[in-house]
Design an enzyme around this catalytic site. Structure first.
Site: not given
Ligand SMILES: *Cc1c(COP(=O)(O)O)cnc(C)c1O
Length: 381
Positions: A236, A204, A176
């Site tokens: 995302k 991602h 990330s």
């Molecule tokens: C954003 C993210 C999460 C958390 O997801 P949310 O739905 O925002 O709680 C988990 N793992 C990774 C790699 C992330 O980038």
């Protein structure tokens, strides 16, 4: 009692104090932050779906049908037909037998770790994994071992050192804060040699990687046989909210019975699931969004290669510029902001000490002019 004020002051002195900037509009590339019009280069809304007219319309229809709140947890009476349809659609899209919706990715990661491992077991994680995976590992009570980033030999020797108990290996699919991609096939081979579960967190990658947007696994040509636990988030690239775990029927049933972060929380509003179904439809029927994103990534890299910017080895929408020093990174981010370019400074402990960075993210909705403006502001800063 500890002195919170002096702790906060110390944080400020180290340039580690975090502030929330105020956004007054929907997620979009040209937006208003703290009253200033900026071009946004830090959103995870990679495909521009968070404010897509059809997704918004679906959300409104969802509210007309289901109202706003879900009323209770999934195991009480909060499990709506919309949630169920979304789980089926995600299973079909990912090619897994079943999926389970969670309210957030953070909670999905806590739930899986807690259900698969416990005291006496081991959880092995890439050193650069997302905080939610690490927290899930800690909460599970299993022994947490962190292997060097993308280092399969280090993982193998750590797996070999654990001679009893269950083993779970978890890794980000796309890292990330770095944008590089895990070698899923190598992870899968190592896990099968050591009889370990493999879990990939594709927050991602899902929606953006692979010919059809099925993520890191599509790109690596993997499926449930090699990756028994797949997790992706919906806030995302999908542009809505929530997350899901994909796996076997037995895994999903076990999570429903035992995952505390699934059981003891109110279900996400059903209308969110209705909106997500529409996003998923757009993702499958309109590959042009993914194409624009890929064009933008290529264009950014091509422009950046003509400058002396210290780019990382990333082919994804996440393009960090590693600065190192915290104070310098914050100053750069502020200078960019004054030039109407929004790129957040990412500092420890989100990233390792000495690797503070500007984390640039690209979107399908950026134009070439936006990217040129970014490159110009970066080189001048
Ligand atoms: C954003 C993210 C999460 C958390 O997801 P949310 O739905 O925002 O709680 C988990 N793992 C990774 C790699 C992330 O980038």
């Amino acid at each position: 009692m500890k002195d919170l004020r002096s702790q906060l002051d110390e944080r400020k002195a180290k340039h580690l104090y975090r502030r929330r900037r105020l956004s007054e509009s929907a997620q979009q590339v040209e937006t208003i932050i703290d009253g200033r019009p900026v071009i946004n280069f830090c959103s995870n809304d990679y495909l521009g779906l968070a404010n897509h007219p059809k997704v918004k319309q679906a959300f409104k229809h969802g509210i007309d049908q289901y109202g706003v709140g879900s009323g209770s947890a999934h195991l009480v009476n909060g499990h709506s037909k919309a949630h169920h349809q979304l789980e089926d659609a995600l299973a079909e899209f990912t090619g897994y037998p079943r999926t389970l919706l969670f309210s957030t990715g953070y909670m999905a990661n806590l739930g899986v770790a807690q259900v698969l491992v416990g005291r006496g077991d081991s959880i092995l994680q890439d050193r650069l994994n997302h905080a939610s995976l690490i927290d899930g590992g800690l909460l599970s009570g299993a022994r947490l071992l962190r292997y060097r980033h993308n280092d399969i030999d280090d993982l193998s020797s750590k797996l070999a050192s654990r001679t009893s108990g269950e083993k779970l290996v978890s890794s980000d699919g796309v890292f990330s804060m770095d944008g590089d991609i895990a070698d899923v096939n190598a992870l899968a081979n190592t896990c099968s040699q050591h009889d370990a579960w493999l879990m990939i967190d594709d927050a991602h990658g899902f929606g953006v990687l692979g010919e059809n947007g099925r993520g890191t696994l599509e790109q690596a040509d993997c499926n449930i046989d090699t990756v028994p636990v797949y997790m992706a988030t919906l806030g995302k690239a999908i542009g809505t909210a929530g997350a899901f775990i994909a796996g076997s029927d037995d895994l999903i049933e076990t999570l429903i019975q035992q995952a505390r972060s699934y059981i003891y929380t109110t279900a996400q509003p059903p209308a969110v699931a209705v909106a997500t179904l529409e996003s998923l439809r757009i993702l499958q029927q309109e590959p042009e969004h993914r194409q624009s994103l890929n064009d933008n990534i290529a264009y950014f890299k091509q422009c950046a290669a003509q400058t002396d910017l210290n780019l990382s080895d990333s082919d994804t929408a996440i393009q960090p510029v590693i600065v190192g020093d915290v104070e310098k990174t914050v100053a750069l981010s502020t200078t960019l902001f004054e030039r109407n370019i929004l790129v957040t400074a990412i500092r420890p402990p989100t990233v390792p000490e000495g690797t503070a960075r500007l984390r640039i993210t690209l979107s399908a909705a950026h134009t070439r002019t936006h990217i040129e403006q970014l490159i110009e502001a970066l080189t001048q800063a």
